[in-house]
Write an enzyme that holds these catalytic residues in place. Structure first.
Site, PDB file in Angstrom:
ATOM      1  N   CYS A  39      -2.910  -1.518   9.253  1.00  0.00           N
ATOM      2  CA  CYS A  39      -3.391  -0.964   7.969  1.00  0.00           C
ATOM      3  C   CYS A  39      -4.233   0.294   8.145  1.00  0.00           C
ATOM      4  O   CYS A  39      -3.798   1.384   7.783  1.00  0.00           O
ATOM      5  CB  CYS A  39      -4.165  -2.029   7.196  1.00  0.00           C
ATOM      6  SG  CYS A  39      -3.126  -3.366   6.564  1.00  0.00           S
ATOM      7  N   ALA A  73     -20.300  -0.948  16.791  1.00  0.00           N
ATOM      8  CA  ALA A  73     -19.735   0.050  17.692  1.00  0.00           C
ATOM      9  C   ALA A  73     -18.913  -0.626  18.771  1.00  0.00           C
ATOM     10  O   ALA A  73     -19.179  -1.757  19.169  1.00  0.00           O
ATOM     11  CB  ALA A  73     -20.854   0.866  18.323  1.00  0.00           C
ATOM     12  N   LYS A 120      -7.583  -7.533  16.669  1.00  0.00           N
ATOM     13  CA  LYS A 120      -8.813  -8.188  16.226  1.00  0.00           C
ATOM     14  C   LYS A 120      -8.668  -9.676  16.509  1.00  0.00           C
ATOM     15  O   LYS A 120      -7.561 -10.181  16.701  1.00  0.00           O
ATOM     16  CB  LYS A 120      -9.062  -7.949  14.740  1.00  0.00           C
ATOM     17  CG  LYS A 120      -8.010  -8.557  13.820  1.00  0.00           C
ATOM     18  CD  LYS A 120      -8.340  -8.343  12.356  1.00  0.00           C
ATOM     19  CE  LYS A 120      -9.539  -9.127  11.913  1.00  0.00           C
ATOM     20  NZ  LYS A 120      -9.770  -9.073  10.453  1.00  0.00           N
ATOM     21  N   PHE A 162      -5.999  -6.954  -0.782  1.00  0.00           N
ATOM     22  CA  PHE A 162      -7.193  -6.632   0.007  1.00  0.00           C
ATOM     23  C   PHE A 162      -7.413  -7.702   1.077  1.00  0.00           C
ATOM     24  O   PHE A 162      -8.516  -8.211   1.259  1.00  0.00           O
ATOM     25  CB  PHE A 162      -8.424  -6.520  -0.903  1.00  0.00           C
ATOM     26  CG  PHE A 162      -8.258  -5.519  -2.006  1.00  0.00           C
ATOM     27  CD1 PHE A 162      -8.363  -4.159  -1.756  1.00  0.00           C
ATOM     28  CD2 PHE A 162      -7.978  -5.934  -3.298  1.00  0.00           C
ATOM     29  CE1 PHE A 162      -8.200  -3.225  -2.770  1.00  0.00           C
ATOM     30  CE2 PHE A 162      -7.815  -5.015  -4.320  1.00  0.00           C
ATOM     31  CZ  PHE A 162      -7.920  -3.651  -4.052  1.00  0.00           C
ATOM     32  N   LYS A 215      -2.653   3.683   9.928  1.00  0.00           N
ATOM     33  CA  LYS A 215      -1.540   4.328   9.212  1.00  0.00           C
ATOM     34  C   LYS A 215      -1.937   4.687   7.781  1.00  0.00           C
ATOM     35  O   LYS A 215      -1.434   5.672   7.222  1.00  0.00           O
ATOM     36  CB  LYS A 215      -0.289   3.457   9.267  1.00  0.00           C
ATOM     37  CG  LYS A 215      -0.359   2.111   8.588  1.00  0.00           C
ATOM     38  CD  LYS A 215       0.285   2.112   7.220  1.00  0.00           C
ATOM     39  CE  LYS A 215       0.320   0.720   6.617  1.00  0.00           C
ATOM     40  NZ  LYS A 215       0.772   0.736   5.201  1.00  0.00           N
ATOM     41  N   PHE A 251     -19.473  -3.578   9.266  1.00  0.00           N
ATOM     42  CA  PHE A 251     -18.626  -2.506   9.784  1.00  0.00           C
ATOM     43  C   PHE A 251     -19.417  -1.441  10.539  1.00  0.00           C
ATOM     44  O   PHE A 251     -18.923  -0.336  10.752  1.00  0.00           O
ATOM     45  CB  PHE A 251     -17.783  -1.867   8.672  1.00  0.00           C
ATOM     46  CG  PHE A 251     -16.599  -2.710   8.279  1.00  0.00           C
ATOM     47  CD1 PHE A 251     -15.348  -2.484   8.835  1.00  0.00           C
ATOM     48  CD2 PHE A 251     -16.737  -3.747   7.378  1.00  0.00           C
ATOM     49  CE1 PHE A 251     -14.267  -3.270   8.491  1.00  0.00           C
ATOM     50  CE2 PHE A 251     -15.669  -4.544   7.024  1.00  0.00           C
ATOM     51  CZ  PHE A 251     -14.431  -4.310   7.584  1.00  0.00           C
ATOM     52  N   LEU A 252     -20.629  -1.789  10.959  1.00  0.00           N
ATOM     53  CA  LEU A 252     -21.390  -0.904  11.845  1.00  0.00           C
ATOM     54  C   LEU A 252     -21.423  -1.493  13.255  1.00  0.00           C
ATOM     55  O   LEU A 252     -22.459  -1.482  13.911  1.00  0.00           O
ATOM     56  CB  LEU A 252     -22.819  -0.706  11.323  1.00  0.00           C
ATOM     57  CG  LEU A 252     -22.996   0.256  10.154  1.00  0.00           C
ATOM     58  CD1 LEU A 252     -24.471   0.355   9.759  1.00  0.00           C
ATOM     59  CD2 LEU A 252     -22.443   1.645  10.470  1.00  0.00           C
ATOM     60  N   THR A 258       0.852  -1.185   0.000  1.00  0.00           N
ATOM     61  CA  THR A 258       0.000   0.000   0.000  1.00  0.00           C
ATOM     62  C   THR A 258       0.889   1.237   0.000  1.00  0.00           C
ATOM     63  O   THR A 258       1.637   1.464   0.947  1.00  0.00           O
ATOM     64  CB  THR A 258      -0.921   0.002   1.226  1.00  0.00           C
ATOM     65  OG1 THR A 258      -1.687  -1.201   1.228  1.00  0.00           O
ATOM     66  CG2 THR A 258      -1.856   1.201   1.200  1.00  0.00           C
TER      67      THR A 258
END
EC number: 1.1.1.22
Length: 439
Positions: free
Chosen positions: A264, A256, A327, A149, A267, A253-254, A121
């Site tokens: 990744c 909370a 994670k 990805f 940065k 990705f919602l 990247t």
């Protein structure tokens, strides 16, 4: 095909093993002799589900080997550049020393018609600069940009069965030749109708950072909503469910909670802002500063919440922290919200005992002045409060009745909204979470 993978860190090791799994003859090259020896022995130097078995199979087949000598790249049809682009110390910009060093070391061994394919990247404009270096050293060689990805914890599957390919290609016949080489390399996944986007260098470079910036924005949006939910005693999880039914928004990705970390997203969005500023377009990405700010506030809020449930002070309190990796299904602690919270609690006088199924070794090196435990039960023994900060399945499956027998205070803070509040409260626990009602 004969393929070189330069850089055998997280991206490179997975890519090398997967290319060998697809049937190619692969050599992985890295300057770290210890890492190379580990990989050559088919031992993964980091935790990634499925990678140990893949390494064992492909190294044993003879299709995969590792080396510290760049001369071993000679004769490969494709040279994948998979080195890291960390954030510069004291700046937002990406550090391209490793990319430049990799390409510079490769140039003396680069033959006519061979392809240098960047996967790292990088800031927009990097590929064009490297293409000029390649053309000067070997006019008949090619350069393409082929961003990755991967999701940590799913990297093997994401490489073997990707959701799309992106090729950043030069113009004209050189682009056609570069595309043909990449198509041959990825023939198996392409045969399954994997979407393919062919574009110019600049667009290909922007794809990865744009995708990461969008995901980071979505995460910080729902965490901003969590801040509002706490102010009015609403439930951010129900809010996310409701708006996620809108197919223009979607539920992914919602979630909370404590926010994003890793090597990744943090940065990459900072480097994106820095590059926009260099290009005179800094106003276009100012919203990412707030995305970053919201994300960092989540960590502060978790520490504040821990102090709040401990009657206003963490001094002398025993705090069990479940999770160190940024994670689940990873041992990566880079910019880990969990580890950052643990460190802040320790600084405020808390007696921290941390556990993680995979990241204890890395956590001990990064944060040696706290205590560690092998299991959640051991970490929680005598604890005044338990913090779930990485949503490993083993923590989701904890029995609140059984855990209550070992703690001193039945207080649990769910930093990932991963637990059932009713179940834990029914077992006598004070349950608190970011963006959830107090009771």
């Amino acid at each position: 095909m004969r393929v070189t993978v330069i850089g055998c860190g997280y991206l490179g090791a997975v890519h090398a093993a997967c290319m060998a799994e697809l049937g190619h003859d692969v050599v992985g090259i890295d300057v770290d002799a210890e890492k190379v020896a580990s990989l050559q022995a088919a031992q993964a130097p980091f935790f990634e589900p499925g990678l140990p078995e893949l390494l064992e199979r492909t190294v044993a087949s003879g299709r995969l080997r590792f080396s510290t000598d760049m001369a071993d790249a000679a004769g490969s049809q494709i040279h994948f550049v998979c080195v890291g682009t960390p954030q510069k110390r004291g700046e937002f910009a990406a550090d391209l020393r490793f990319v430049d060093a990799a390409v510079t070391a490769l140039l003396p061994h680069l033959g006519p018609g061979e392809l240098v394919a960047g996967k790292s990247t990088v800031p927009v404009g990097t590929a064009s600069r490297l293409a000029a270096m390649v053309a000067e050293a070997q006019p008949q060689a090619l350069l393409a940009w082929n961003p990755e990805f991967l999701r940590e914890g799913h990297a093997v599957v994401d490489t073997l069965t990707p959701d799309r390919f992106v090729y950043g290609l030069p113009e004209g016949g050189a682009g056609e030749r570069a595309k043909a080489l990449l198509d041959e390399c990825y023939a198996t996944p392409l045969s399954r109708n994997t979407p393919l986007v062919t574009t110019d260098y600049q667009t290909a470079e922007l794809v990865k950072v744009a995708a990461n910036s969008f995901l980071a924005t979505k995460i910080s949006f729902i965490n901003a909503m969590a801040e509002l939910c706490e102010a009015v005693n609403a439930d951010v999880t129900s809010l996310a469910d409701a708006i996620g039914h809108d197919d223009r928004i979607g539920r992914k990705f919602l979630n909370a909670g404590l926010g994003f970390g890793g090597g990744c997203l943090p940065k990459d969005i900072r480097a994106f802002m820095a590059r926009a500023g260099e290009l005179g377009a800094d106003q276009t990405l100012t919203f990412l500063r707030e995305v970053d700010s919201i994300n960092m506030r989540r960590r502060i809020r978790m520490v504040d919440l821990a102090r709040e449930v401990c009657d206003g002070s963490l001094i002398g309190k025993r705090v069990a922290v479940l999770g160190a990796a940024f994670k689940p299904n990873s041992d990566d602690i880079r910019d880990s919200p969990a580890l950052n919270v643990a460190a802040q609690i320790r600084l405020q006088g808390g007696e921290v005992v941390l556990t993680d199924p995979a990241a204890l070794h890395n956590a001990r090196k990064a944060l040696p002045d706290i205590s560690y435990a092998e299991t959640a039960e051991e970490a929680a023994a005598g604890a005044d409060v338990v913090l779930l900060l990485t949503e490993w399945q083993v923590y989701r499956d904890l029995d609140p009745v059984a855990l209550a027998r070992v703690v001193r205070g039945q207080r649990i803070l769910d930093g990932r909204n991963a637990l059932d509040p009713a179940r834990w409260r029914a077992a006598g626990w004070t349950y608190r979470a970011l963006g959830r009602p107090r009771s």
